[in-house]
Scaffold this motif. Structure first.
Motif, PDB file in Angstrom:
ATOM      1  N   ALA A  73      42.088  23.937 -11.530  1.00 35.65           N
ATOM      2  CA  ALA A  73      42.574  24.463 -12.812  1.00 35.65           C
ATOM      3  C   ALA A  73      42.270  25.943 -12.981  1.00 35.65           C
ATOM      4  CB  ALA A  73      41.956  23.664 -13.962  1.00 35.65           C
ATOM      5  N   LEU A  74      41.322  26.467 -12.215  1.00 39.62           N
ATOM      6  CA  LEU A  74      40.985  27.885 -12.323  1.00 39.62           C
ATOM      7  C   LEU A  74      42.093  28.774 -11.778  1.00 39.62           C
ATOM      8  CD1 LEU A  74      37.275  27.655 -11.110  1.00 39.62           C
ATOM      9  CD2 LEU A  74      38.087  27.845 -13.471  1.00 39.62           C
ATOM     10  N   GLY A  75      43.047  28.168 -11.075  1.00 36.02           N
ATOM     11  CA  GLY A  75      44.151  28.943 -10.532  1.00 36.02           C
ATOM     12  C   GLY A  75      44.959  29.661 -11.602  1.00 36.02           C
ATOM     13  N   ARG A  76      44.872  29.188 -12.834  1.00 30.42           N
ATOM     14  CA  ARG A  76      45.645  29.822 -13.909  1.00 30.42           C
ATOM     15  C   ARG A  76      45.180  31.244 -14.198  1.00 30.42           C
ATOM     16  NH1 ARG A  76      41.841  26.525 -16.283  1.00 30.42           N
ATOM     17  NH2 ARG A  76      40.590  27.476 -17.938  1.00 30.42           N
ATOM     18  N   THR A  77      43.964  31.594 -13.772  1.00 32.37           N
ATOM     19  CA  THR A  77      43.447  32.945 -14.041  1.00 32.37           C
ATOM     20  C   THR A  77      43.702  33.902 -12.885  1.00 32.37           C
ATOM     21  OG1 THR A  77      41.233  32.508 -13.118  1.00 32.37           O
ATOM     22  CG2 THR A  77      41.607  31.919 -15.426  1.00 32.37           C
ATOM     23  N   LEU A  78      44.193  33.396 -11.777  1.00 28.47           N
ATOM     24  CA  LEU A  78      44.399  34.262 -10.618  1.00 28.47           C
ATOM     25  C   LEU A  78      45.396  35.372 -10.935  1.00 28.47           C
ATOM     26  CD1 LEU A  78      44.568  31.763  -7.596  1.00 28.47           C
ATOM     27  CD2 LEU A  78      42.696  33.285  -8.235  1.00 28.47           C
ATOM     28  N   GLY A  79      45.013  36.576 -10.585  1.00 28.44           N
ATOM     29  CA  GLY A  79      45.905  37.719 -10.765  1.00 28.44           C
ATOM     30  C   GLY A  79      45.831  38.367 -12.121  1.00 28.44           C
ATOM     31  N   SER A  80      45.089  37.771 -13.058  1.00 27.05           N
ATOM     32  CA  SER A  80      44.972  38.362 -14.390  1.00 27.05           C
ATOM     33  C   SER A  80      43.823  39.360 -14.421  1.00 27.05           C
ATOM     34  CB  SER A  80      44.726  37.275 -15.443  1.00 27.05           C
ATOM     35  OG  SER A  80      44.435  37.866 -16.704  1.00 27.05           O
ATOM     36  N   GLN A  81      44.128  40.572 -14.788  1.00 28.72           N
ATOM     37  CA  GLN A  81      43.094  41.597 -14.831  1.00 28.72           C
ATOM     38  C   GLN A  81      42.133  41.416 -16.003  1.00 28.72           C
ATOM     39  OE1 GLN A  81      44.733  45.541 -15.545  1.00 28.72           O
ATOM     40  NE2 GLN A  81      46.339  44.687 -16.875  1.00 28.72           N
ATOM     41  N   HIS A  82      42.433  40.459 -16.878  1.00 22.35           N
ATOM     42  CA  HIS A  82      41.581  40.212 -18.039  1.00 22.35           C
ATOM     43  C   HIS A  82      40.569  39.093 -17.807  1.00 22.35           C
ATOM     44  CE1 HIS A  82      44.257  42.874 -20.162  1.00 22.35           C
ATOM     45  NE2 HIS A  82      45.301  42.114 -19.836  1.00 22.35           N
ATOM     46  N   HIS A  83      40.625  38.476 -16.629  1.00 23.13           N
ATOM     47  CA  HIS A  83      39.722  37.363 -16.341  1.00 23.13           C
ATOM     48  C   HIS A  83      38.976  37.628 -15.037  1.00 23.13           C
ATOM     49  CE1 HIS A  83      41.372  34.677 -19.438  1.00 23.13           C
ATOM     50  NE2 HIS A  83      42.555  35.194 -19.134  1.00 23.13           N
ATOM     51  N   PRO A  84      37.684  37.287 -14.999  1.00 16.76           N
ATOM     52  CA  PRO A  84      36.994  37.368 -13.707  1.00 16.76           C
ATOM     53  C   PRO A  84      37.657  36.410 -12.731  1.00 16.76           C
ATOM     54  CG  PRO A  84      35.666  36.128 -15.292  1.00 16.76           C
ATOM     55  CD  PRO A  84      36.808  36.721 -16.051  1.00 16.76           C
ATOM     56  N   GLN A  85      37.874  36.851 -11.538  1.00  7.16           N
ATOM     57  CA  GLN A  85      38.560  36.036 -10.546  1.00  7.16           C
ATOM     58  C   GLN A  85      37.588  35.043  -9.897  1.00  7.16           C
ATOM     59  OE1 GLN A  85      42.271  36.623  -9.850  1.00  7.16           O
ATOM     60  NE2 GLN A  85      41.526  37.066 -11.920  1.00  7.16           N
ATOM     61  N   PRO A  86      37.993  33.784  -9.768  1.00  8.00           N
ATOM     62  CA  PRO A  86      37.094  32.814  -9.142  1.00  8.00           C
ATOM     63  C   PRO A  86      36.857  33.180  -7.680  1.00  8.00           C
ATOM     64  CG  PRO A  86      39.284  31.861  -9.474  1.00  8.00           C
ATOM     65  CD  PRO A  86      39.279  33.174 -10.191  1.00  8.00           C
ATOM     66  N   GLY A  87      35.607  33.520  -7.363  1.00  6.72           N
ATOM     67  CA  GLY A  87      35.290  33.997  -6.022  1.00  6.72           C
ATOM     68  C   GLY A  87      34.451  33.045  -5.203  1.00  6.72           C
ATOM     69  N   ILE A  88      33.467  32.410  -5.847  1.00 10.31           N
ATOM     70  CA  ILE A  88      32.560  31.506  -5.131  1.00 10.31           C
ATOM     71  C   ILE A  88      32.434  30.211  -5.918  1.00 10.31           C
ATOM     72  CG2 ILE A  88      30.206  31.144  -4.290  1.00 10.31           C
ATOM     73  CD1 ILE A  88      29.910  34.170  -4.094  1.00 10.31           C
ATOM     74  N   LEU A  89      32.503  29.118  -5.222  1.00  9.07           N
ATOM     75  CA  LEU A  89      32.154  27.816  -5.794  1.00  9.07           C
ATOM     76  C   LEU A  89      30.760  27.477  -5.288  1.00  9.07           C
ATOM     77  CD1 LEU A  89      32.783  25.195  -7.327  1.00  9.07           C
ATOM     78  CD2 LEU A  89      33.773  24.305  -5.193  1.00  9.07           C
ATOM     79  N   SER A  90      29.817  27.332  -6.208  1.00  9.91           N
ATOM     80  CA  SER A  90      28.446  26.990  -5.849  1.00  9.91           C
ATOM     81  C   SER A  90      28.178  25.544  -6.238  1.00  9.91           C
ATOM     82  CB  SER A  90      27.453  27.923  -6.549  1.00  9.91           C
ATOM     83  OG  SER A  90      26.121  27.595  -6.201  1.00  9.91           O
ATOM     84  N   LEU A  91      27.815  24.735  -5.265  1.00  6.84           N
ATOM     85  CA  LEU A  91      27.539  23.322  -5.474  1.00  6.84           C
ATOM     86  C   LEU A  91      26.078  23.026  -5.152  1.00  6.84           C
ATOM     87  CD1 LEU A  91      30.725  21.998  -3.640  1.00  6.84           C
ATOM     88  CD2 LEU A  91      30.393  22.122  -6.120  1.00  6.84           C
ATOM     89  N   THR A  92      25.536  22.001  -5.781  1.00  5.82           N
ATOM     90  CA  THR A  92      24.143  21.623  -5.569  1.00  5.82           C
ATOM     91  C   THR A  92      24.085  20.225  -4.979  1.00  5.82           C
ATOM     92  OG1 THR A  92      23.612  22.868  -7.597  1.00  5.82           O
ATOM     93  CG2 THR A  92      21.878  21.491  -6.662  1.00  5.82           C
ATOM     94  N   GLN A  93      23.357  20.085  -3.861  1.00  3.84           N
ATOM     95  CA  GLN A  93      23.295  18.816  -3.137  1.00  3.84           C
ATOM     96  C   GLN A  93      21.878  18.600  -2.609  1.00  3.84           C
ATOM     97  OE1 GLN A  93      25.087  16.199  -2.847  1.00  3.84           O
ATOM     98  NE2 GLN A  93      25.850  15.749  -0.804  1.00  3.84           N
ATOM     99  N   ALA A  94      21.137  17.636  -3.151  1.00  8.65           N
ATOM    100  CA  ALA A  94      21.455  16.746  -4.238  1.00  8.65           C
ATOM    101  C   ALA A  94      21.457  17.515  -5.562  1.00  8.65           C
ATOM    102  CB  ALA A  94      20.429  15.613  -4.297  1.00  8.65           C
ATOM    103  N   THR A  95      22.129  16.956  -6.575  1.00  3.63           N
ATOM    104  CA  THR A  95      22.254  17.652  -7.843  1.00  3.63           C
ATOM    105  C   THR A  95      20.939  17.640  -8.606  1.00  3.63           C
ATOM    106  OG1 THR A  95      22.821  15.754  -9.235  1.00  3.63           O
ATOM    107  CG2 THR A  95      24.608  16.759  -7.947  1.00  3.63           C
ATOM    108  N   GLU A  96      20.924  18.381  -9.698  1.00  3.45           N
ATOM    109  CA  GLU A  96      19.734  18.423 -10.547  1.00  3.45           C
ATOM    110  C   GLU A  96      19.437  17.079 -11.191  1.00  3.45           C
ATOM    111  OE1 GLU A  96      17.636  21.554 -11.290  1.00  3.45           O
ATOM    112  OE2 GLU A  96      18.464  21.361  -9.291  1.00  3.45           O
ATOM    113  N   MET A  97      20.408  16.185 -11.197  1.00  2.00           N
ATOM    114  CA  MET A  97      20.208  14.845 -11.748  1.00  2.00           C
ATOM    115  C   MET A  97      19.944  13.812 -10.662  1.00  2.00           C
ATOM    116  SD  MET A  97      20.203  15.204 -14.972  1.00  2.00           S
ATOM    117  CE  MET A  97      20.153  13.459 -15.402  1.00  2.00           C
ATOM    118  N   GLY A  98      19.704  14.277  -9.431  1.00  2.00           N
ATOM    119  CA  GLY A  98      19.390  13.368  -8.346  1.00  2.00           C
ATOM    120  C   GLY A  98      20.583  12.654  -7.747  1.00  2.00           C
ATOM    121  N   THR A  99      21.778  12.981  -8.212  1.00  2.00           N
ATOM    122  CA  THR A  99      22.987  12.376  -7.653  1.00  2.00           C
ATOM    123  C   THR A  99      23.428  13.151  -6.412  1.00  2.00           C
ATOM    124  OG1 THR A  99      24.324  13.703  -9.185  1.00  2.00           O
ATOM    125  CG2 THR A  99      23.754  11.460  -9.868  1.00  2.00           C
ATOM    126  N   VAL A 100      24.348  12.564  -5.659  1.00  2.00           N
ATOM    127  CA  VAL A 100      24.822  13.227  -4.451  1.00  2.00           C
ATOM    128  C   VAL A 100      26.345  13.204  -4.404  1.00  2.00           C
ATOM    129  CG1 VAL A 100      22.755  12.646  -3.119  1.00  2.00           C
ATOM    130  CG2 VAL A 100      24.717  11.130  -3.046  1.00  2.00           C
TER     131      VAL A 100
END
Length: 367
Positions: free
Chosen positions: A134-161
Motif C-alpha cells: 500500500a505504500l506504493g501510493r506515495t512513490l514519486g510524490s515529492q511531498h512524502h518520504p519515499q519508502p526506502g527500507i523495510l525493517s523487520l524483527t525476528q523474533a518479534t518484540e512479542m515473541g512471535t515469529v
C-alpha cells in the motif's frame, strides 16, 4: 533497601536466575574460554587478525561466499549501522509499531538517519505484505518520504515469529517498491530454533527469503557482548565498512568480539542454546497456564511469555524474582528465559507464581 518479600513467597526457594531478559544472562563458558584464549600477545586491530578472519569464514559457510560479516558492539548500534548504510536521501524506514528500533532505542535511528520511521500497525508484533504494498501510493510524490527500507524483527518484540513464507512475501512486496530489507535478528537464534532448528531454516528466514542485511544477535544468545551484521549483497556491503566507523561501531580489539562468535558458531552452539531457552519458556507456560487469575493470549513460540495477572500481584512477585512489567494498562508482564535458565529455575518460579496468586484468590482478591 530491598522490598520485603511477601509472606506467601518468603519460605519458597527463589530461582537462581531472574526472568527479566536473556540480556541479563551470563556469558556461556565456551565464550569466556574463547576470549581468554584470544588474550595472548599482540594482534592487529580493527579486524586484521586471525580470529576475525575465522568469524568471516564461519558466516560465509552459513550464508555463502557473497555474504560479508561486520562485527559490532551491540544491537542498537548494529541496527543504526545497517539502516545508515542502506538509506538514501529522501527515504524513510518502514517498520512495525512494536519494532525495537521504534520503541526501545531512544530515537537512535531517527537521530542518526535524520529520517522518518514510518510505523505500520501490527498484530502480535507482525505486519503483512499488503501493508507494505500500500505504500506504493506515495512513490514519486515529492511531498512524502519515499519508502526506502523495510525493517523487520525476528523474533518479534512479542515473541512471535515470521514463517519463511511470510518473510519471503514481505521481502517481495518491499523489493517491488525498490526498497531494501533489514532484519533485526537480536533473537534470530530463538526464531530459527522455533522454525526447525537447522541451518536451512536459518537461511530460509534470511538470505533465501530476500533479506538484504541481517543483524545476527550474539548478546542475547550467550555472548558477553557483540553482534554481527551480515550483508548478503556486495553492493550493500560496499559502504558498510565506512559507516561502521562513522557510527562508532568499529571495535579496535576486534579479536575479542570475533573469538566470542567463533565459540558460538562452533558446532552450532548458538542453536543449541536458543533451543534450550525456548524449551524453558514452554516448560514455564505448561507449569503456569492453569493458575487462576493468570491468562495467556497464546503459548510461547520462542523464549518470551506475555501473561496478564492481577495488578496487585506484579510488584510482590517481581520483588521475589525480577521480571519486567510489559503493558501496565492490561497488567501484562514479560517473562523471558535464557540459555542458562534451568528446569529448577522454572519450577521454583512457577511455584512462586502459583503460591502468590492462590493467596490472592483465597483472600478475596487482596494481598
Amino acid at each position: 533497601m530491598s522490598p520485603a518479600i511477601h509472606p506467601a513467597l518468603a519460605k519458597l526457594p527463589a530461582p537462581r536466575c531472574s526472568f527479566t531478559s536473556d540480556n541479563s544472562a551470563a556469558a556461556h563458558p565456551s565464550v569466556m574460554a574463547a576470549m581468554l584464549a584470544a588474550n595472548n600477545g599482540h594482534a592487529l586491530a580493527y579486524g586484521a587478525d586471525p580470529w576475525s578472519e575465522q568469524t568471516q569464514q564461519g558466516f560465509k559457510q552459513m550464508f555463502g561466499a557473497d555474504s560479508e560479516a561486520f562485527l559490532v558492539w551491540g544491537g542498537s548500534g548494529a541496527n543504526v549501522m545497517a539502516l545508515v548504510s542502506l538509506l538514501q536521501a529522501g527515504e524513510c524506514v518502514v517498520c512495525s509499531d512494536q519494532a525495537h528500533i521504534a520503541v526501545a532505542e531512544t530515537g537512535a535511528p531517527e537521530r542518526a538517519l535524520g529520517a522518518k520511521l514510518l510505523l505500520l500497525p501490527s498484530v502480535a508484533g507482525k505486519i503483512h505484505p499488503e501493508q507494505v504494498a500500500a505504500l506504493g501510493r506515495t512513490l514519486g510524490s515529492q511531498h512524502h518520504p519515499q519508502p526506502g527500507i523495510l525493517s523487520l524483527t525476528q523474533a518479534t518484540e512479542m515473541g512471535t515469529v515470521y514463517s519463511a513464507a511470510e518473510l519471503k512475501a514481505l521481502c517481495q512486496a518491499a523489493h517491488q517498491l525498490g526498497m531494501r530489507v533489514h532484519l533485526d535478528g537480536a533473537r534470530i537464534a530463538n526464531a530459527c530454533a522455533a522454525l526447525g532448528g537447522t541451518l536451512e531454516a536459518l537461511r530460509s528466514i534470511s538470505l533465501d527469503a530476500g533479506v538484504d542485511v541481517l543483524c545476527f544477535g550474539g548478546t542475547k544468545a550467550g555472548l558477553i557482548g557483540g553482534e554481527a551484521l551480515i550483508y548478503f549483497h556486495t553492493e550493500h556491503a560496499r559502504r558498510a565498512k565506512y559507516v561502521r566507523k562513522q557510527v562508532n561501531q568499529l571495535p579496535s580489539k576486534m579479536r575479542y568480539v570475533a573469538a566470542q562468535f567463533n565459540a558460538l558458531l562452533e558446532d552450532e552452539l548458538w542453536l543449541t542454546l536458543a533451543a534450550h531457552a525456548n524449551r524453558m519458556a514452554q516448560r514455564l507456560y505448561l507449569a503456569t497456564r492453569d493458575i487462576a487469575g493468570l491468562q495467556y493470549a497464546q503459548a510461547p513460540i520462542t523464549n518470551g511469555l506475555f501473561p496478564t495477572l492481577p495488578a496487585a500481584c506484579i510488584a510482590p512477585l517481581a520483588a521475589w524474582c525480577h521480571f519486567w512489567e510489559w503493558d501496565s494498562s492490561q497488567s501484562q508482564v514479560r517473562w523471558m528465559t535464557a540459555w542458562d535458565t534451568s528446569e529448577a529455575d522454572v519450577d521454583h518460579f512457577a511455584a512462586g507464581v502459583r503460591a502468590l496468586l492462590q493467596h490472592y484468590t483465597e483472600n478475596g482478591n487482596a494481598l
